[in-house]
Design an enzyme around this catalytic site. Sequence first.
Site, PDB file in Angstrom:
ATOM      1  CB  CYS A  94      -0.979  -0.007   1.153  1.00 24.33           C
ATOM      2  SG  CYS A  94      -0.229  -0.293   2.743  1.00 24.33           S
ATOM      3  CG  HIS A 103      -4.457   0.645   4.031  1.00 18.98           C
ATOM      4  ND1 HIS A 103      -3.880  -0.123   3.045  1.00 18.98           N
ATOM      5  CD2 HIS A 103      -5.467   1.333   3.433  1.00 18.98           C
ATOM      6  CE1 HIS A 103      -4.503   0.103   1.896  1.00 18.98           C
ATOM      7  NE2 HIS A 103      -5.471   0.989   2.101  1.00 18.98           N
ATOM      8  CG  ASP A 123      -7.297   2.388  -0.364  1.00 19.85           C
ATOM      9  OD1 ASP A 123      -6.095   2.342  -0.746  1.00 19.85           O
ATOM     10  OD2 ASP A 123      -7.770   1.597   0.467  1.00 19.85           O
TER      11      ASP A 123
END
Lengths: 308, 677
Positions: free
Chosen positions: B414, B458, B474
Amino acid sequence: MDKDGVARIAAKQIYILPTRIGMLYGTTVIVMLLGSLNYQNNIGLLFAFFMASVGLVAMHHCWYNLLGLAISMRSGPAVFDGDAALFEVTLSNERAGSRYDLRLSGGLDASTPVYLDAHDQRGISFAQPTSRRGLLWLKDIEIETRHPMHLFRAWCYARGQASVLVYPRPAVAAPPPVTNSGDTHRPAARTGDGADDYIGNREYRRGDSTRHLDWKAFARERGLVVKQFGGDDGVEVWIDWTALRTPDPEERIRLLTRQVLDADAANLRFGMRLPGIEIGLAGGPDQMQRCLRELALFNDGQTEPAPH
Amino acid sequence: MAKQNLLPIDEQPERYQTLALVMTVCAAYLPLARYLNWRVSAFVALMLMLRFAAVRWPAAAPGRWLLLGLTLVGVANCLLANHTLIGKLGGTSLLATMLALKLLELRARRDHRISAIALCFVVVVQFLFDQGIGLTLYFGGIAFMIVALLVDLNGGLGSTPIRRAVPVVLRISLQALPLTIVLFALFPRLTSPLWSLGVDQDRGTMGMSESMEPGSISELVINGDLAFRARFDQHPPGSDRLYWRGLVLWEVDNRKWSPGRVGQYQTVNPELTQATERIDYEIVLEPSQQRWMFSLDLPIEHPPNTVLSSDFQLLSDRPITTAKRYRLSSALEFRTAMPAEAEQRYALRLPANTSARMITLVKQWQLETDSDWALVQQGLDFFNREEFHYTLLPPKLGANPWDEFLFETRSGFCEHYAGSFAVLMRIAGLPSRVVLGYLGGEPNRIGGYHLIWQSDAHAWVEVMIAERGWVRVDPTSAVAPFRVDNRGASRLLGAYAPARFHIDSTGVLSMAIRQLRLLADSIDAVWQRSVLDYSAAEQTRLLYRLGLADYGEFALAGIMVAAVTIVMGLILFGLIRQPDAIDPASRCFSLLCRRLAAVGLERNAHEGPLDFAARVAVARPEFSLRVNAIVALYIRGRYMPNPTAADIQSLSRLVKAFVPTRQRRSFSDTKRRKYLT
């Protein structure tokens, strides 16, 4: 003291103080508590509180271990002055739970701890030293316990309720007593192998046969003493206060005691005269005990000079 | 040995007592071995072995001079290992060494007692290292053993001491428990420490770090620790909406994203133009030694002693050194106010190594789209369309990680996606920033809360869109699901892999393990909430509820003393209430006495049973037969060595059947008194 002659320990009679180990334990708990508080360590606190609670609970158990304990006392047999007087102290547990680690303190020998089951009782012999003739009362006895964790010592006193008769300390040797005729009978030292009756002891003099030495008396550190023989079966003697010339009344009583013992050992019939007291002629252990008792209690066991 | 013989008999320890003490000490040392330097552990182990040898062969016990030498060696060994004798580790090492040496001179029972008490210190220092429920229960067992040792060492337990010690120890421990709880709840706590010996200063920071570069989050993810627990007041939102917001990163350079000067630690409360789908929840944050705290995107209310910065970062006043519990509220649907000009400009700064390829890519997107939001979608499409892989084991990146990731390696975690996407958006002229936090979490249905692990860490991006404010984007979620690499995650994380790796866990065994793990965690959470977090704040709340808040610690201390007194009173009452069960024969006899007293024949205190029976026979000749029979049986049952059960039974039957009646009035009172006295 209850109506049945048994002392039962009441709550107010019990004293309790921490032992040295208890002090150490308390200090440890406080240090743990402060440290854990300071570092806001809740589990450390939990542990410290647990140990503190255990100590608190142990204190109450210690106290409870003595509460209601029933104590009765019994006298032992009469003894001679100088020997230890024996008493029997009976501890009884009248409740459904056990009692642990009970000790009598102040006795002559350290007593081993006593464990009592429910409704159980245990007699402990308790020796007390003697220092003079007369009635020796059992002193107040102290019962202690450090149950359960040795952190606290609880103790209580029970009033002594028993006495032992203390006979006078017999003199090492005494002059032979007066025979019934009133003459001062001195049995002639017979040299033959006369297996006659033993009539008494006297101090060793040069020329005495070593066969008649009382070795047992020597072993008891009473000095060299010779056994005298020669009494007939029918001899009757009077053990008389006035027949002795010793100025010290206590010394005189000791001599009389020796005479009583010797006369009894020689199987003689004997009587005893003390100022104001006369015991008729008789023989046997009863007579001896009667005489010793009078000697023990003469003048209430006091040592003031007696009148002539 | 010669010395031992001088001890009084009741001070001489039994061999089993020495062995039990040494074994208990060993058991208490065992968990400590995880923390102590190997040198200290080795020395302690050696001393314990010597101790065991001395139990078997008493001649092996060292003499006084050897012991002195060993003590010096032990202290030197501690110094060598820790370079200090104080502080958490230094002090603990010294304590452990000293107790091990003390064990070498166990002679009298007194030495055993002292050692058992000193063992308490060894237990309590270990709670500085670990306060878990497992260790606490373990040391509960050790505490029990310490009590048992002290009871057994005191003796006086008769001929079978161990068998008799057990109920005593159990009784003491069980009675101590309620007292412990009362003291724990009510003993006033300190709000700040009195002194500090540097106990807490040797901890490193844990959890999320302050900046983000490729690989930093993957490292965190591999760490299986718990980040925090969250309990929702209402029905919890789906896990794809659980964006736990932590740090906001503004600054980007050639390698990493880091917090910027703008907004950070700014105390102004930020503005929201829209906030709906409000949700209330509670978080228990594990200690991280950092100041930042986590909240659900986007917090609208913040707990006391915290700051909500203008970029919605929740910050604690102080570094979080112990587990921290806080309540807050968030809006799942929100719209932020437009940021100031300066802030927008700051969110557009580019790294020096922005490559031509990146600029070309963005220029092309700008040609293809007509709005900012469409451009964002274009960027997400790019991640989805191209061969981008989501993996925990990305290839190493060189000097220009953003460029290399976008055009060459194309596989990453991520932080790769968020970092490079934000750079691309800045190239396009859209102010953007990176947010670090956690996504999702594992619902624990047994405990009714969510577990958020470090493996849920994250990173995502916030882009400023006109009229909408900062919008969450995202980019990781844009990766095509078939390009998510599960194997790496399952290899590295096992059962702890977050749900987004979609690791198949339908096997019965793995389900069972998962359930067990959740159950264990529920217990742990209760432990954390009710025991570890219990503090002055809870006590104050309790006082408020009782209406005694004005009196502060004094009220607390008063309540504590009262509660301890009550509990202790109950324990004592329980002790004393035990029936003083006198033996059955006496019970029968006293019943007889009571019945006779009821008809005016009272037994005098000094009167024995036989005398009493004789007097009764004179006063009431009609009773004499039965009373004499009862008294005879009573004397047999009470004073004979072995009373038979049949005797006692017939005694009891006779007494119960005997109900004397009062004399008729014709018998004058004066006459009766004459008879009775």
